[in-house]
Design an enzyme around this catalytic site. Structure first.
Site, PDB file in Angstrom:
ATOM      1  N   LYS A  83      22.445  -7.086  -6.108  1.00  0.00           N
ATOM      2  CA  LYS A  83      21.282  -6.417  -6.695  1.00  0.00           C
ATOM      3  C   LYS A  83      21.635  -4.945  -6.870  1.00  0.00           C
ATOM      4  CE  LYS A  83      16.343  -7.078  -5.740  1.00  0.00           C
ATOM      5  NZ  LYS A  83      15.392  -7.229  -4.619  1.00  0.00           N
TER       6      LYS A  83
HETATM    7  O1  G3P Z   1      11.628  -7.812  -5.066  1.00  0.00           O
HETATM    8  C1  G3P Z   1      11.124  -6.491  -5.066  1.00  0.00           C
HETATM    9  C2  G3P Z   1       9.892  -6.470  -4.259  1.00  0.00           C
HETATM   10  O2  G3P Z   1      10.221  -6.733  -2.938  1.00  0.00           O
HETATM   11  C3  G3P Z   1       9.084  -5.248  -4.319  1.00  0.00           C
HETATM   12  O3  G3P Z   1       7.835  -5.614  -3.864  1.00  0.00           O
HETATM   13  O4  G3P Z   1       5.611  -5.323  -2.916  1.00  0.00           O
HETATM   14  O5  G3P Z   1       7.464  -3.733  -2.315  1.00  0.00           O
HETATM   15  O6  G3P Z   1       6.451  -3.674  -4.585  1.00  0.00           O
HETATM   16  P1  G3P Z   1       6.783  -4.519  -3.394  1.00  0.00           P
END
Ligand code: G3P
Length: 215
Positions: A83
């Protein structure tokens, strides 16, 4: 449509895998930090639990550093993919890694043009963050619609749209309606997806009626 789980918690991954609906895993530095465990052992344990790709994120900001980390991560397990962030150096690393046959998930995508660049750089997956766009008053699903449409205009693009920063079951079903290839879903949202109050009420009623059947 594929379902990945967005976590580095092995217990959550085991539970989701036991449902038979898991196609892969995405991790990020925040999710790894949340486990309180060492990076390599955690990733290796996760990779042994699932057949599909496990995204492992670089933390270097320069091309050479990203490449060094990526070359190390891919030795940890056969299903590790890398990633990288959607920066100039991230795109350079994406091109170099994909040219070498290594799967790349380009993350932190917030615009359609960023998604186009990732596809040009040979990304296996593009990760638009829908929840974080919603957080700033935009509709994250509009971005998914744009990217799916743009990619489908060009049959030579084989980058898959991986909906990330999923915050609700609604994000998942809308992603499916739009034709996104993958959603990476937190464990709590997976649990909410199979819950419905009418299912619970229905079971209760069936069991009450079943109790009246002569045994
Ligand atoms: O895969 C990316 C994700 O983990 C981000 O999620 O909820 O931290 O915006 P969030």
């Amino acid at each position: 449509m594929k379902f990945f789980i967005d976590t580095a918690d092995v217990d959550e991954i085991k539970e989701a895998a036991s449902l038979g609906i898991l196609d892969g895993v995405t991790t990020n530095p925040s999710l790894i930090a949340k486990t309180g465990r060492k990076h390599k052992e955690t990733i290796q344990e996760i990779c042994a639990l699932v057949d599909g790709p496990v995204s492992v994120e670089v933390t270097s900001e320069d091309f050479e550093g990203m490449m060094k980390e990526a070359r190390e991560f891919v030795t940890w397990a056969d299903n590790v993919i890398i990633k990288v962030p959607l920066t100039a150096d991230g795109l350079k690393a994406c091109k170099a890694l994909s040219t070498d046959g290594i799967g790349v998930n380009v993350t932190l995508c917030f615009s359609a043009n960023q998604a186009l660049l990732a596809a040009k750089a040979g990304a296996t997956y593009i990760s638009p963050f829908v929840g974080r766009l919603d957080d700033i008053g935009r509709d994250g699903m509009d971005l998914i619609a744009d990217i799916v449409q743009m990619y489908s205009n060009y049959p030579d693009i084989d980058t898959q749209v991986l909906v990330a920063s999923v915050r609700s079951p609604d994000h998942v079903h809308k992603s499916a309606l739009l034709g996104a290839h993958v959603a990476t879903i937190p464990f709590g949202i997976i649990n909410k997806m199979f819950k419905h109050p009418l299912t619970d009420i229905g079971i209760e009623k069936f069991l009450a009626d079943w109790a009246k059947v002569p045994k």
